[in-house]
Enzyme design. Structure first.
Site, PDB file in Angstrom:
ATOM      1  CE1 TYR A  54      -3.429   2.806   0.689  1.00 57.13           C
ATOM      2  CE2 TYR A  54      -1.925   3.506   2.425  1.00 57.13           C
ATOM      3  CZ  TYR A  54      -3.004   3.749   1.617  1.00 57.13           C
ATOM      4  OH  TYR A  54      -3.668   4.952   1.714  1.00 57.13           O
ATOM      5  CG  HIS A  84      -3.385  14.224  -0.608  1.00 59.57           C
ATOM      6  ND1 HIS A  84      -3.783  13.706  -1.809  1.00 59.57           N
ATOM      7  CD2 HIS A  84      -3.359  13.181   0.257  1.00 59.57           C
ATOM      8  CE1 HIS A  84      -3.989  12.405  -1.685  1.00 59.57           C
ATOM      9  NE2 HIS A  84      -3.741  12.058  -0.429  1.00 59.57           N
ATOM     10  CG  ASN A 196      -0.838   8.469   6.401  1.00 61.20           C
ATOM     11  OD1 ASN A 196      -0.697   7.260   6.442  1.00 61.20           O
ATOM     12  ND2 ASN A 196      -1.991   9.048   6.661  1.00 61.20           N
ATOM     13  CE1 TYR A 279     -19.712  27.113  47.859  1.00 64.26           C
ATOM     14  CE2 TYR A 279     -20.466  26.243  45.747  1.00 64.26           C
ATOM     15  CZ  TYR A 279     -20.522  26.254  47.135  1.00 64.26           C
ATOM     16  OH  TYR A 279     -21.382  25.411  47.768  1.00 64.26           O
ATOM     17  NE  ARG A 282     -16.296  28.785  51.167  1.00 65.68           N
ATOM     18  CZ  ARG A 282     -17.456  28.120  51.222  1.00 65.68           C
ATOM     19  NH1 ARG A 282     -17.481  26.863  51.621  1.00 65.68           N
ATOM     20  NH2 ARG A 282     -18.593  28.722  50.893  1.00 65.68           N
ATOM     21  CG  PHE A 327      -3.565   7.054   9.679  1.00 69.75           C
ATOM     22  CD1 PHE A 327      -4.919   7.213   9.910  1.00 69.75           C
ATOM     23  CD2 PHE A 327      -3.138   5.879   9.068  1.00 69.75           C
ATOM     24  CE1 PHE A 327      -5.832   6.239   9.551  1.00 69.75           C
ATOM     25  CE2 PHE A 327      -4.045   4.903   8.708  1.00 69.75           C
ATOM     26  CZ  PHE A 327      -5.398   5.084   8.947  1.00 69.75           C
ATOM     27  CD  GLU A 412      -8.942   7.557   4.288  1.00 68.76           C
ATOM     28  OE1 GLU A 412      -9.239   8.764   4.366  1.00 68.76           O
ATOM     29  OE2 GLU A 412      -7.956   7.125   3.663  1.00 68.76           O
TER      30      GLU A 412
END
Length: 512
Positions: A54, A84, A196, A279, A282, A327, A412
């Site tokens: 791959y 990309h 990646n 609060y 404190r 990834f 994906e």
């Protein structure tokens, strides 16, 4: 810090900040080179023998089913960079891009990515010579890593895209030429190895974490000044109270307050002026402490990620090729969501302390901490602005990591949204700096009123006095509205925090 030497295994948060913001130079440890070269040799053997692997001789994502010829396998790597690189939005800040480059180099030095040493060295030279790729901040799903932004990082390495050099945005080829660097042609597997991974989301989140860790100390300073101006009760910070519920953050916060307020005669004890404080005074150890504990958890996760291989496939040191999910950004998306919550809570409680100081019904001081309220509005709208930021933070603290969307023809089909988680955290931290800067400016004004009301017969704390005096060196007491432009004063107060000047001054006398 003179230089940072990368091995792939020992990069820490402080080194990341030194390189990304202070431009400390970086070197590669000789011991890492052998593993990089060996990993590359395995890739070349795969190419030569035409084994199906791959990303080396197949397409990407759902296109893994498509075989790529030996002749086209190098062109495949350039193709993914060109297509990309599809980001959008404002450019990532320079320090985040430099952090991205550093993390990527360190990850590749683990010797499991199959990239050439010369390619890593080019990215290193760009970092050291401050060639900063133009990376739009939006466009990553956080799985398969930060594909779009990392592709933008690689474009100038090929003489493409855009990059900053000496502060000027230039075509990538021109920026490289001015820095004396030659673009390259990617070899098999290299485009995938460079793009990646979780690198961008980790860079953004790591720097936000570093800032948040300093913010947690500044929140203690702000809270101590506010407590002192209100003549608050110190007993809630005694160690005896916290050792019976021994969360580290609460113990640390209580100790910080005892040290900051050491020698103060403005603070009181139970039933001296009142039985209990609200609060927001404190419970400071419990609230600030919870955020500190969260930040420590996130730091552990960040420093694991800084020294991880996050691409796919990886090539083991004995030549085995494994396709997996390193990834995937979920391991960091959840911590960065948690980081946003921690920083948001520091801002939330700070804004409530601001309200207690400017509200005459709660403080016993003039409305909005100004003489002649009515003619003068004083700090009225600074509280509004802080409240607006605190409310914005609440929305930004909604977790990104619980979201997902399907991509790549359903291959994906579960993504992390880690990039958005880290960017949200960054914005929350930035907003909270402004809120706490506002509190420190207002608390300084309140302390001045308190000293006047008490005829200066009391003494400020060891740490709070330093903070008060530094603020007054830069920002004058507000006598009346017509003598001030409040935005400019808020900017000065914010700069004292973001520059590190106030924290550095206080830490000279008090360890935080």
């Amino acid at each position: 810090m003179e230089k940072v030497v990368l091995t792939g295994n020992n990069l820490d948060l402080e080194q990341l900040v030194a390189v990304s913001r202070n431009h400390v130079q970086v070197e590669i440890d000789e011991k890492a080179i052998a593993d990089v070269n060996k990993s590359r040799q395995y890739v070349e053997e795969i190419v030569e023998e035409e084994k199906v692997v791959y990303g080396i001789n197949t397409g990407f994502g759902s296109l893994a089913r498509v075989s790529i010829s030996k002749e086209d396998s190098a062109q495949l790597q350039e193709n993914i960079i060109r297509t990309h690189a599809s980001g959008f939005g404002n450019p990532l800040p320079e320090d985040e891009v430099r952090a991205t480059m550093l993390i990527r180099i360190n990850s590749l030095l683990k010797g499991v990515s199959g990239i050439r040493l010369s390619t890593i060295e080019l990215l290193l030279d760009m970092l050291n010579k401050n060639v900063v790729p133009f990376i739009p901040e939006k466009g990553s799903l956080g799985a398969s890593g930060d594909l779009a932004p990392l592709a933008h990082m690689v474009l100038p390495m090929l003489g493409l895209g855009k990059a900053y050099y000496e502060g000027e945005l230039l075509p990538g080829a021109e920026a490289m030429k001015k820095a004396g660097l030659e673009p390259i042609v990617l070899a098999q597997k290299e485009g995938l190895a460079l793009t990646n991974g979780t690198t961008v989301l980790t860079a953004t989140g790591a720097l936000a974490l570093y800032d948040a860790m300093n913010l947690s100390k500044l929140a203690d300073i702000a809270g101590a000044m506010s407590l002192e101006s209100a003549r608050g009760i110190i007993d809630a910070f005694w160690e005896e109270l916290h050792v019976i519920r021994p969360h580290e953050g609460a113990l640390e916060t209580a100790e910080n307050f005892r040290n900051l307020l050491a020698e103060s005669t403005y603070v009181t004890h139970t039933a001296e002026l009142r039985v209990q404080d609200a609060y927001t005074f404190r419970c400071i150890p419990q609230v600030h402490g919870a955020s500190k504990d969260t930040l420590e958890y996130v730091k552990k996760k960040v420093e694991i990620e800084l020294n991880s291989a996050t691409d796919n496939p990886i090539i083991t040191h004995d030549g085995k090729v494994i396709s997996g999910g390193n990834f995937h950004g979920e391991l960091m998306a959840q911590p960065f969501d948690f980081l946003a919550i921690a920083a948001s809570e520091l801002g939330n409680i700070s804004e409530r302390r601001i309200e207690r100081l400017v509200n005459t019904n709660l403080s016993g001081m003039p409305s909005f901490l100004v003489k002649h309220p009515g003619l003068n509005s004083g700090f009225m709208i600074t509280q509004y602005a802080a409240a607006a930021l605190a409310s914005e933070n609440k929305t930004l603290s909604h977790p990104a990591s619980v979201d997902s969307i399907t991509s790549c023809e359903n291959q994906e089909d579960f993504v992390s949204m880690g990039n958005w988680a880290s960017r949200k955290a960054r914005e929350v931290v930035k907003n909270s700096y402004r809120i706490i800067a506002t509190e420190i400016m207002i608390a300084t004004q309140a302390l001045d009123f308190r000293m006047e009301m008490e005829d200066n017969k009391f003494e400020l704390g060891k740490g709070t006095k330093v903070a008060h005096d530094l603020v007054r060196e830069n920002i004058a007491f507000m006598e009346e509205d017509k003598k001030v432009e409040i935005y400019e004063e808020l900017e000065k107060a914010t700069e004292l925090l973001t520059s590190g000047k106030l924290l550095e001054a206080v830490e000279k006398v008090v360890e935080l």
